[in-house]
Scaffold this active site. Structure first.
Site, mmCIF file in Angstrom:
data_model
loop_
_atom_site.group_PDB
_atom_site.id
_atom_site.type_symbol
_atom_site.label_atom_id
_atom_site.label_comp_id
_atom_site.label_asym_id
_atom_site.label_seq_id
_atom_site.Cartn_x
_atom_site.Cartn_y
_atom_site.Cartn_z
ATOM 1 N N GLU A 34 -72.992 24.302 -2.653
ATOM 2 C CA GLU A 34 -72.543 23.126 -3.399
ATOM 3 C C GLU A 34 -73.439 22.984 -4.619
ATOM 4 O OE1 GLU A 34 -70.049 20.690 -3.260
ATOM 5 O OE2 GLU A 34 -71.069 20.095 -5.104
ATOM 6 N N CYS A 42 -64.440 12.969 -3.126
ATOM 7 C CA CYS A 42 -64.034 11.807 -2.329
ATOM 8 C C CYS A 42 -65.228 10.918 -1.989
ATOM 9 C CB CYS A 42 -63.330 12.271 -1.055
ATOM 10 S SG CYS A 42 -63.037 10.934 0.094
ATOM 11 N N CYS A 47 -62.729 8.518 -3.815
ATOM 12 C CA CYS A 47 -62.118 7.538 -2.901
ATOM 13 C C CYS A 47 -63.089 6.497 -2.344
ATOM 14 C CB CYS A 47 -61.489 8.249 -1.699
ATOM 15 S SG CYS A 47 -60.773 9.830 -2.060
ATOM 16 N N LYS A 50 -64.918 4.255 -4.999
ATOM 17 C CA LYS A 50 -63.830 3.510 -5.661
ATOM 18 C C LYS A 50 -63.345 2.354 -4.787
ATOM 19 C CE LYS A 50 -60.004 4.275 -4.467
ATOM 20 N NZ LYS A 50 -59.126 5.375 -4.709
ATOM 21 N N TYR A 98 -73.260 13.695 5.670
ATOM 22 C CA TYR A 98 -72.540 14.963 5.541
ATOM 23 C C TYR A 98 -73.483 16.156 5.690
ATOM 24 C CZ TYR A 98 -67.832 13.431 4.534
ATOM 25 O OH TYR A 98 -66.571 12.923 4.674
ATOM 26 N N GLY A 114 -71.872 28.598 -6.564
ATOM 27 C CA GLY A 114 -71.511 29.879 -5.961
ATOM 28 C C GLY A 114 -70.620 30.670 -6.904
ATOM 29 N N GLY A 175 -51.675 6.195 -16.800
ATOM 30 C CA GLY A 175 -50.971 5.237 -15.943
ATOM 31 C C GLY A 175 -50.837 5.762 -14.530
ATOM 32 N N TYR A 177 -52.868 7.147 -10.681
ATOM 33 C CA TYR A 177 -53.677 6.555 -9.615
ATOM 34 C C TYR A 177 -54.991 5.956 -10.143
ATOM 35 C CZ TYR A 177 -51.533 9.157 -5.595
ATOM 36 O OH TYR A 177 -50.724 9.655 -4.615
ATOM 37 N N GLU A 181 -56.083 1.935 -10.576
ATOM 38 C CA GLU A 181 -57.118 1.467 -9.649
ATOM 39 C C GLU A 181 -58.316 0.894 -10.409
ATOM 40 O OE1 GLU A 181 -56.169 4.322 -5.801
ATOM 41 O OE2 GLU A 181 -57.801 4.901 -7.114
ATOM 42 N N GLY A 263 -55.451 12.600 -15.621
ATOM 43 C CA GLY A 263 -55.209 13.728 -14.730
ATOM 44 C C GLY A 263 -56.452 14.554 -14.461
ATOM 45 N N THR A 312 -57.495 13.708 -0.266
ATOM 46 C CA THR A 312 -58.525 14.090 0.712
ATOM 47 C C THR A 312 -57.957 14.479 2.081
ATOM 48 O OG1 THR A 312 -60.263 12.853 -0.357
ATOM 49 C CG2 THR A 312 -60.495 13.137 2.007
ATOM 50 N N ALA A 342 -51.627 6.101 -0.786
ATOM 51 C CA ALA A 342 -51.780 4.730 -1.274
ATOM 52 C C ALA A 342 -52.447 4.743 -2.631
ATOM 53 C CB ALA A 342 -52.615 3.916 -0.304
ATOM 54 N N HIS A 437 -45.801 -11.779 14.773
ATOM 55 C CA HIS A 437 -45.587 -12.958 13.938
ATOM 56 C C HIS A 437 -46.833 -13.818 13.891
ATOM 57 C CE1 HIS A 437 -43.113 -15.874 11.892
ATOM 58 N NE2 HIS A 437 -43.586 -16.813 12.693
ATOM 59 N N GLU A 442 -44.025 -7.600 9.806
ATOM 60 C CA GLU A 442 -42.832 -7.776 10.647
ATOM 61 C C GLU A 442 -41.554 -7.615 9.825
ATOM 62 O OE1 GLU A 442 -42.245 -11.784 12.313
ATOM 63 O OE2 GLU A 442 -43.619 -12.554 10.796
HETATM 64 P P1 NDP Z 1 -52.387 11.222 -12.342
HETATM 65 O O1 NDP Z 1 -51.743 12.540 -12.430
HETATM 66 O O2 NDP Z 1 -52.109 10.314 -11.204
HETATM 67 O O3 NDP Z 1 -52.017 10.394 -13.656
HETATM 68 C C1 NDP Z 1 -52.296 10.877 -14.940
HETATM 69 C C2 NDP Z 1 -51.830 9.833 -15.932
HETATM 70 O O4 NDP Z 1 -52.290 10.179 -17.223
HETATM 71 C C3 NDP Z 1 -50.326 9.726 -16.007
HETATM 72 O O5 NDP Z 1 -49.993 8.392 -16.221
HETATM 73 C C4 NDP Z 1 -50.005 10.578 -17.239
HETATM 74 O O6 NDP Z 1 -48.876 10.144 -17.926
HETATM 75 C C5 NDP Z 1 -51.196 10.265 -18.120
HETATM 76 N N1 NDP Z 1 -51.486 11.296 -19.094
HETATM 77 C C6 NDP Z 1 -51.626 12.627 -18.897
HETATM 78 N N2 NDP Z 1 -51.953 13.246 -20.036
HETATM 79 C C7 NDP Z 1 -52.016 12.284 -20.985
HETATM 80 C C8 NDP Z 1 -52.294 12.288 -22.378
HETATM 81 N N3 NDP Z 1 -52.589 13.422 -23.022
HETATM 82 N N4 NDP Z 1 -52.271 11.108 -23.036
HETATM 83 C C9 NDP Z 1 -51.964 9.973 -22.399
HETATM 84 N N5 NDP Z 1 -51.699 9.897 -21.090
HETATM 85 C C10 NDP Z 1 -51.711 11.046 -20.395
HETATM 86 O O7 NDP Z 1 -53.932 11.515 -12.539
HETATM 87 P P2 NDP Z 1 -55.236 10.702 -12.135
HETATM 88 O O8 NDP Z 1 -56.280 11.216 -13.067
HETATM 89 O O9 NDP Z 1 -54.979 9.239 -12.097
HETATM 90 O O10 NDP Z 1 -55.521 11.170 -10.660
HETATM 91 C C11 NDP Z 1 -55.659 12.562 -10.342
HETATM 92 C C12 NDP Z 1 -55.307 12.830 -8.909
HETATM 93 O O11 NDP Z 1 -56.300 12.277 -8.085
HETATM 94 C C13 NDP Z 1 -54.002 12.173 -8.461
HETATM 95 O O12 NDP Z 1 -52.912 13.002 -8.674
HETATM 96 C C14 NDP Z 1 -54.242 11.923 -7.012
HETATM 97 O O13 NDP Z 1 -53.738 13.004 -6.289
HETATM 98 C C15 NDP Z 1 -55.735 11.851 -6.870
HETATM 99 N N6 NDP Z 1 -56.157 10.476 -6.570
HETATM 100 C C16 NDP Z 1 -55.722 9.862 -5.447
HETATM 101 C C17 NDP Z 1 -56.080 8.564 -5.169
HETATM 102 C C18 NDP Z 1 -55.584 7.888 -3.942
HETATM 103 O O14 NDP Z 1 -55.123 8.565 -3.039
HETATM 104 N N7 NDP Z 1 -55.622 6.565 -3.874
HETATM 105 C C19 NDP Z 1 -56.950 7.816 -6.070
HETATM 106 C C20 NDP Z 1 -57.310 8.540 -7.232
HETATM 107 C C21 NDP Z 1 -56.929 9.815 -7.457
HETATM 108 P P3 NDP Z 1 -47.413 10.721 -17.619
HETATM 109 O O15 NDP Z 1 -46.921 9.983 -16.443
HETATM 110 O O16 NDP Z 1 -46.709 10.423 -18.865
HETATM 111 O O17 NDP Z 1 -47.582 12.194 -17.374
#
Ligand code: NDP
Length: 462
Positions: A34, A42, A47, A50, A98, A114, A175, A177, A181, A263, A312, A342, A437, A442
């Site tokens: 690592e 995570c 996670c 956060k 861990y 690595g 927009g 996850y 959040e 992303g 995760t 979620a 209830h 429910e």
């Molecule tokens: P996501 O893929 O969920 O969202 C990326 C967002 O960024 C989308 O709204 C996308 O828009 C936008 N975007 C991408 N490129 C650009 C750009 N060049 N300019 C403006 N907006 C852009 O990625 P996250 O980073 O939020 O999360 C990554 C991953 O981490 C998730 O897919 C999820 O699997 C994991 N995660 C899970 C969580 C949980 O389980 N609660 C919590 C946090 C992360 P558009 O829709 O237009 O593509």
């Protein structure tokens, strides 16, 4: 040929730790490396911290609600330094847990990056080790578009360590996850928070009605959402204290901090994949088959470094299946169907199974049940946070194929319902289940009237 290890794992995040512990439990000689901190995204910067920040930020709303229940709280004040540091200490504790779990299972930890030298040889911090089998679990990292000034922006990696006090104004781009959040977190902690999204609503890919419900709820909670726009350039303001964000058509706004949550990309660079002959897929992730095997037959990969479901529990499942198969004589493939998930925005959203849109594209006639209501807690409070629930049923089989919720404790509820959906429960079985209830949950077993199905003509027009 004699190897130092039966299994060497690159990356001690969720998938890597699970796979190494299970393999060691079967008697394998296991090493793991690592280059940051044992625990991975995570535990260290995802996670877990956060969710603790989400808990911390929710108090602001709870204090507000408590007045209706007779409490006088006074003027609440928040110390970011306290929250940040207590969360940091918990992360340190889990990091220790861990490490002890790995060592207690007999797994040897090598701290350092690595790099594969060939299909059996790994170099870590100047040391060379040889392993019969290798598992790549290097996860992913945040990615930002390379706009001018992107170096001024932070990602979720830095968000956990911001200096005290928090900036007055925070702009989050994206927009998905992470964006929604953190918008809830900063909003609750008193920052003027705005989201910049390039679509008309947040959370593309989720059930459309749920997205709309979350979008409107975020706005109602005080988060500003700039829709259908992008930041083209970030510059410092003249006094150097804030940032100017330039948007298309000459638009401009000022903020104190920009965070990108646009992303994540798989960590495939600098780990010698090419030297071992491990190939990537079109998404730039490590290509794997249904057994998580790469294009090299003694090398496997699990978790976010592959392009499956970046969660995760999915990495844990993939890592466990790999270890069972390769070291436990129990061949088992990861099952990526009906994975619940979620989003810990405020209000929370959770789901399992198909969205209504996916169900309409892949199944025949549906019955859709939904309910939007003010949960009991908010009947007394001035804050009227509503809850939305939805069941999608395949008409031909009566099977519940999708279960969605936006509202308090959505993740806790959907986790239970995920068992039913995974087991193929029918709507008749939901209806035969007695409710508890008074709860919001429910509602899931008392929705009786399906909404009228769109006629063929109307559906085509939609
Ligand atoms: P996501 O893929 O969920 O969202 C990326 C967002 O960024 C989308 O709204 C996308 O828009 C936008 N975007 C991408 N490129 C650009 C750009 N060049 N300019 C403006 N907006 C852009 O990625 P996250 O980073 O939020 O999360 C990554 C991953 O981490 C998730 O897919 C999820 O699997 C994991 N995660 C899970 C969580 C949980 O389980 N609660 C919590 C946090 C992360 P558009 O829709 O237009 O593509």
């Amino acid at each position: 040929m004699s190897y130092d290890y039966d299994l060497f794992v690159i990356g001690a995040g969720s998938g890597g730790v699970r796979a190494s512990r299970v393999a060691a439990g079967y008697g394998a000689r296991v090493g793991i490396c690592e280059d940051y901190r044992v625990g991975g995204t995570c535990v260290i910067r995802g996670c877990v911290p956060k969710k603790l920040l989400v808990y911390g930020s929710k108090y602001a709303h709870e204090f507000e609600d408590s007045a209706a229940y007779g409490w006088t709280v006074g003027e609440p004040a928040h110390s970011w330094a306290t929250l940040r540091d207590t969360v940091g200490k918990e992360v340190d504790r889990l990091n220790g847990v861990y490490i002890r779990l790995l060592e207690g299972s007999g797994v040897k930890i090598h701290m350092g990056r690595g790099r594969l030298m060939d299909r059996h040889t790994i170099e870590v911090a100047g040391e060379t080790v040889m392993a019969e089998k290798i598992l790549i679990c290097t996860g992913g990292r945040p990615e930002m578009p390379p706009i001018p000034g992107h170096e001024f922006a932070i990602t979720s990696n830095e968000a956990f360590h911001l200096p005290d006090p928090l900036p007055k104004r925070i702009t989050i781009v994206g927009g998905g996850y992470i964006a929604v959040e953190f918008a809830g977190i900063f909003n609750g902690l008193g920052c003027e928070t705005e989201l910049v999204i390039r679509r008309d609503r947040v959370l593309r890919g989720f059930d459309e009605e749920c997205r709309t419900f979350v979008h409107e709820s975020l706005k109602a909670s005080g988060i500003r959402i700039r829709t259908e726009t992008e930041i083209q350039r970030i510059c410092r303001t003249k006094d150097g204290k804030a940032f100017e964000c330039q948007t298309p058509l000459g638009g401009m706004f000022e903020t104190d901090l920009v965070m990108y949550a646009t992303g994540r990309v798989p960590n495939t660079h600098g780990i010698g994949l090419e030297k071992a002959g491990v190939q990537l897929d079109k998404a730039g992730a490590v290509a794997v088959d249904e057994w998580s095997k790469t294009t090299v037959d003694n090398i496997w990969a699990v978790g976010d470094v592959t392009d499956r479901i970046a969660l995760t529990p999915v990495a844990l499942m993939e890592g466990h299946c790999f270890a069972d198969t390769e070291f436990g004589n129990k061949p088992r493939k990861a099952d990526h169907r009906s994975v619940p998930s979620a989003v810990f925005c405020q209000p929370e959203m959770a789901n399992v199974g198909l969205t209504e849109e996916e169900a309409r594209m892949t199944l025949g006639e549906l019955r859709v049940y939904s309910s939007a209501f003010t949960p009991m807690k908010y009947t007394l409070t001035s804050r009227k946070q509503r809850t939305f629930m939805k069941l999608i049923v395949e008409a031909a089989t009566d099977r519940v194929v999708g279960c969605h919720m936006v509202g308090d404790d959505a993740a806790e509820l959907i986790q239970g319902l995920a068992v039913a959906v995974k087991a193929g429960a029918t709507k008749a079985q939901f209806d035969a289940t007695v409710g508890i209830h008074p709860t919001a949950g429910e509602e899931f077993v008392t929705m009786r009237t399906a909404r009228p199905e769109p006629t063929a003509k109307k559906a085509a027009a939609e």
